[in-house]
Write a protein that holds these residues in place. Structure first.
Motif, PDB file in Angstrom:
ATOM      1  N   SER A 190      48.564 -21.332   8.172  1.00 39.41           N
ATOM      2  CA  SER A 190      48.456 -22.131   6.866  1.00 39.41           C
ATOM      3  C   SER A 190      49.052 -23.476   7.174  1.00 39.41           C
ATOM      4  CB  SER A 190      49.180 -21.259   5.989  1.00 39.41           C
ATOM      5  OG  SER A 190      48.498 -20.111   5.688  1.00 39.41           O
ATOM      6  N   ARG A 191      50.410 -23.508   7.997  1.00 40.36           N
ATOM      7  CA  ARG A 191      51.134 -24.792   8.223  1.00 40.36           C
ATOM      8  C   ARG A 191      50.227 -25.798   8.869  1.00 40.36           C
ATOM      9  NH1 ARG A 191      56.628 -26.240   8.400  1.00 40.36           N
ATOM     10  NH2 ARG A 191      56.917 -28.092  10.091  1.00 40.36           N
ATOM     11  N   LEU A 192      49.445 -25.244  10.048  1.00 42.28           N
ATOM     12  CA  LEU A 192      48.772 -26.177  10.847  1.00 42.28           C
ATOM     13  C   LEU A 192      47.358 -26.633  10.053  1.00 42.28           C
ATOM     14  CD1 LEU A 192      48.108 -24.328  14.435  1.00 42.28           C
ATOM     15  CD2 LEU A 192      49.324 -26.382  13.769  1.00 42.28           C
ATOM     16  N   LYS A 193      46.738 -26.043   8.908  1.00 40.51           N
ATOM     17  CA  LYS A 193      45.844 -26.320   8.397  1.00 40.51           C
ATOM     18  C   LYS A 193      46.292 -27.321   7.400  1.00 40.51           C
ATOM     19  CE  LYS A 193      41.956 -24.292   5.972  1.00 40.51           C
ATOM     20  NZ  LYS A 193      41.313 -22.869   5.409  1.00 40.51           N
ATOM     21  N   THR A 194      47.476 -27.173   6.815  1.00 39.51           N
ATOM     22  CA  THR A 194      47.889 -28.209   5.872  1.00 39.51           C
ATOM     23  C   THR A 194      48.373 -29.644   6.511  1.00 39.51           C
ATOM     24  OG1 THR A 194      48.729 -26.367   4.335  1.00 39.51           O
ATOM     25  CG2 THR A 194      49.698 -28.445   4.165  1.00 39.51           C
ATOM     26  N   GLN A 195      48.788 -29.338   7.769  1.00 34.88           N
ATOM     27  CA  GLN A 195      49.497 -30.678   8.259  1.00 34.88           C
ATOM     28  C   GLN A 195      48.327 -31.290   8.723  1.00 34.88           C
ATOM     29  OE1 GLN A 195      52.168 -29.361  11.152  1.00 34.88           O
ATOM     30  NE2 GLN A 195      54.095 -29.522   9.852  1.00 34.88           N
ATOM     31  N   LEU A 196      47.037 -30.761   9.275  1.00 36.24           N
ATOM     32  CA  LEU A 196      46.081 -31.465   9.909  1.00 36.24           C
ATOM     33  C   LEU A 196      45.142 -31.968   8.921  1.00 36.24           C
ATOM     34  CD1 LEU A 196      45.179 -29.060  12.901  1.00 36.24           C
ATOM     35  CD2 LEU A 196      46.454 -31.254  12.737  1.00 36.24           C
ATOM     36  N   ALA A 197      45.217 -31.096   7.597  1.00 37.63           N
ATOM     37  CA  ALA A 197      44.458 -31.540   6.462  1.00 37.63           C
ATOM     38  C   ALA A 197      44.948 -33.184   5.885  1.00 37.63           C
ATOM     39  CB  ALA A 197      44.309 -30.716   5.554  1.00 37.63           C
ATOM     40  N   SER A 198      46.189 -32.968   6.030  1.00 39.36           N
ATOM     41  CA  SER A 198      47.014 -34.071   5.424  1.00 39.36           C
ATOM     42  C   SER A 198      46.609 -35.442   6.179  1.00 39.36           C
ATOM     43  CB  SER A 198      48.573 -33.968   5.352  1.00 39.36           C
ATOM     44  OG  SER A 198      48.993 -33.613   6.545  1.00 39.36           O
TER      45      SER A 198
END
Length: 811
Positions: free
Chosen positions: A356-364
């Motif tokens: 979830s953290r990777l997905k959020t950071q890369l989506a940002s």
């Protein structure tokens, strides 16, 4: 000479000789004299020993007769003693038969005596019980607990003799109550000593408990009191730093806990020196008391803070290991399991958190939209690479270290999904640019990879037999091939020179241009090529290459770290702790251990890579960026190549000025425009080759630090792009030539001129393919020569077949 060396069990002759020769000599004594003297001493010693042996042998021979006489005398005495013993045994047997009844009577008398003694002791205990209990009360009040315990145990030892006396049961019960009273009186003193860390008093209390055969009660009190110490330390420290994050005051807490556990270990060594398991139980219970509040804090931490806390805990664990070095390896593993218990539930959900953290950071990370300009997309991609790499690297480090590599396989699967989504979004943006810059009609039918080789990939038609000769009658105003006659000026008669067969012309009027010609002209006029787009596309290729390099480096880091832990390649104290934790985790889950082993075996054997699927997706993105550059550069060339089949000059008939015209022909406009475009491409690539990385007018893109392995020619140097574009030009030209449906003599001459110009331009980048030189031969040869060439080959080449078809319709 001393004989001691010769009597030694392991006498070394060589050593004795060397020592003798090294012995100090008298002044002026030579080595020869020293050897002679030593030899003489050996001879004298040997003679002395021989004389001693001779004397001892003579004495032994003299003493043998006397010894024989003494032996005979001893033998006779033994025989006499044997006879006497036999007589005595016979007499005793006779007496036993006579006194059997007497012995039975004596046994009964002894039983009576024993019972009398027992009664005496019972009566004595009954008479003294009240007196002794009164004395014990006084001693108990005075604190003489050990003496009281010893007397109580002595009195209890006499109870088995009084089991059958009902009148003594009350006294036995009273003595049991007195023992309980002693324990109750001893308990506060023990607890006070534990709170005050009074080791001497604790020793005295333990002796009393041991005398009462209830040392387990002491252990329970000891464990209960010591278990409260770590929890009290936690409560005090956490309340004092309630507004601060755990990772800031954790070292202070662990320092206090370490002092407390050291003191507990010291007490265990002093109080239970022969029972090491007590220390293990104490440490486990002490850490269990703080597991719940620690877990409550851990679940609120971010992954980075959790990693700091975990590292700090491992370091503290190693310090504690030195403080309690007497623990066995199994006991230590049990303690570490309890110590890391608060992290276990957090570790099980770590991969989901990281996903979830990777997905959020890369989506940002900004990626632009369909309407974004190329420069904006380049800037976004350039800025996202270090963020992407740092985010992924930190996530991998956290997951591998926090789970001791046990969950590395799960993390790789989760990360692959997130990475692939990130790459696919950039793939979509490249496709947007490709649609914007080079719509489908302007895209090459070949990809960059197909044109990056050193041979053309021309899709010639299948070989066909020459068509039958056409009929002599034809429709007025057209050739036998259906090509409009007189398509341009210079068609003064109705005979098409260079094409077999005859034609009949009824009017010298130019037919209207075909719709295809008009469409191509419209496409050329509407298409606008921008070299800034080319440079932006080159930067995208370069950045994809950088991203690939970063991913490979990350992949190598993950692989090396996991394999080192698996192979116990311990280089630091933290590695030692991680290996221990990994062993504990894998011992708890054998199925996961097998999967981890299979994954590492695949890495070491080269059959798989940690981020193999991500690498494949990234390679597709890289090729997509190259296709974008390829289509962009080749689009204006492709448009002009499409004109070739519709040019009217291919069908123009020769005039009376054929000889002079053949020397005055020049390359047509479409060909010179292609040549100008290729020469401009060379000029555009020269500064890129010199600088080593692609740049635009607005900005430049540097290779991020650490990516020295990225090739400077990966994005835009003449060494790669010029041959690729040249191969595409040659491929496209030959395919368009195959679409020409008629060639006059003048058309052949013009095609030869265009070919010569194209060969000269392409020679700057590649060696023109033999099909180009063969085509020059075909268009400059006579019809008879073409027929000879066709007859001399087992299979007629498709290009030759086509030229013969459009030049020799009678075949």
């Amino acid at each position: 000479m001393d004989t001691a060396p010769f009597e030694a069990e392991h006498f070394d002759l060589k050593q004795w000789v060397n020592d003798t020769l090294r012995a100090p000599r008298r002044a002026g004594e030579t080595i020869d004299k020293h050897l002679s003297a030593s030899t003489m001493r050996l001879l004298l010693l040997s003679q002395e020993l021989q004389d001693s042996i001779q004397q001892s042998s003579e004495q032994l021979v003299t003493a043998v007769p006397r010894a024989l006489r003494e032996v005979e005398k001893v033998r006779m005495e033994a025989w006499d003693l044997r006879k006497r013993l036999s007589s005595t045994i016979s007499h005793l047997s006779h007496v036993d038969d006579q006194s059997k009844h007497s012995l039975a009577w004596l046994q009964e008398v002894d039983t009576v005596r024993s019972r009398l003694e027992t009664c005496k002791e019972i009566l004595k205990e009954v008479d003294n019980f009240s007196k002794k209990t009164a004395e014990l009360e006084v001693q108990l009040q005075r604190g003489q607990w050990l003496s009281v315990a010893e007397q109580v145990k002595t009195m209890q030892a006499n109870f088995p003799a009084m089991e059958g006396l009902s009148e003594l049961q009350d006294k036995k019960k009273k003595l049991g109550e007195f023992e309980s009273k002693l324990k109750e009186a001893l308990k506060p003193r023990t607890l006070d000593a534990l709170r005050e860390n009074d080791l001497d008093t604790l020793r005295d209390c333990l002796k009393v408990y041991e005398r009462l055969d209830c040392s387990e009660d002491f252990k329970q009190l000891f464990f209960a009191a010591q278990k409260e110490v770590p929890f009290a330390v936690w409560e005090t420290t956490s309340v004092r730093h309630i507004d601060e994050p755990l990772q800031q005051w954790l070292p202070l807490l662990q320092s206090k806990l370490l002092d407390s556990l050291r003191q507990q270990a010291h007490f265990c060594r002093e109080l239970f020196p022969e029972n090491a398991s007590v220390l293990t139980q104490l440490l486990i219970q002490s850490m269990t008391s703080v597991s719940s509040p620690v877990h409550t804090k851990l679940i609120t931490l971010e992954p980075d803070a959790l990693l700091d806390v975990y590292r700090c805990t491992l370091s503290w664990c190693l310090e504690l290991r030195q403080a309690v070095s007497e623990l066995t390896e199994n006991d230590w593993r049990s303690f570490v399991t309890v110590l890391l218990q608060p992290f276990e539930s957090v570790q099980h959900g770590l991969v989901s958190v990281e996903r979830s953290r990777l997905k959020t950071q890369l989506a940002s990370i900004p990626k632009g939209s369909e309407s974004s300009s190329a420069s904006v997309l380049v800037a976004y991609l350039r800025d996202s690479i270090p963020v992407f790499y740092l985010t992924v690297e930190q996530s991998a480090d956290r997951c591998i270290e926090l789970t001791a590599s046990v969950e590395s396989m799960t993390w790789i699967n989760a990360a692959t999904d997130v990475f692939t989504d990130y790459i696919n979004k950039w793939m979509l943006r490249l496709q947007w640019l490709r649609q914007k810059w080079t719509p489908p009609p302007h895209q090459s039918s070949r990809t960059f990879s197909e044109h990056s080789g050193r041979s053309p990939v021309i899709a010639f038609p299948k070989p066909v037999h020459p068509p039958p000769p056409p009929s002599t009658s034809s429709t007025a105003g057209t050739t036998s091939t259906g090509i409009p006659s007189g398509a341009s000026s210079g068609t003064s008669n109705g005979t098409s020179s260079g094409i077999s067969g005859s034609t009949t012309t009824t009017a010298a009027m130019t037919p209207p241009q075909p719709p295809a010609w008009q469409l191509v002209q419209k496409e050329i006029s509407s298409f606008v090529f921008d070299w800034s787009h080319f440079h932006s596309a080159l930067q995208l290729v370069h950045l994809c290459d950088v991203l690939t390099s970063r991913l490979k480096r990350l992949e190598q880091t993950v692989q090396t770290t996991v394999i080192q832990l698996y192979r116990r390649d311990i280089k630091t104290s933290r590695d030692h702790a991680n290996v221990l934790v990994r062993d504990i985790r894998l011992a708890q889950d054998s199925a996961k251990a097998q999967r981890l082993k299979a994954m590492i075996d695949g890495w070491t054997q080269g059959s798989s890579q940690p981020l193999q699927e991500t690498g494949s997706a990234l390679n597709r993105l890289y090729l997509c960026a190259k296709d974008l550059v390829h289509d962009l550069v080749f689009a204006p060339i492709l448009l002009r190549l499409k004109i070739i089949p519709f040019l009217p000059i291919w069908k123009e008939k020769s005039s009376s000025r054929d000889v002079s015209d053949s020397f005055s022909l020049a390359p047509q406009e479409y060909m010179t425009q292609i040549g100008d475009h290729l020469l401009t491409l060379v000029q555009q690539l020269e500064p890129l080759t010199a600088a080593g990385s692609p740049k635009t007018e607005e900005q430049s893109t540097e290779v991020p630090a650490g990516d020295s392995d990225v090739s400077s020619t990966s994005a835009g140097s003449s060494g790669e792009w010029l041959p690729t574009v040249a191969m595409a030009v040659m491929d496209g030209f030959l395919q368009q030539v195959m679409k020409i449906d008629a060639l006059s003599e003048k058309g052949c001459s013009q095609l030869n001129v265009d070919l010569g110009y194209l060969v000269n331009v392409l020679s700057l980048a590649i060696t023109p393919h033999e099909d180009l030189t063969s085509l020059q031969t075909y268009v400059t040869s006579s019809t008879d020569k073409l027929q000879e060439l066709a007859n001399s080959q087992p299979a007629v080449p498709p290009l030759l077949q086509h030229v013969m078809k459009v030049r020799l319709p009678s075949m």
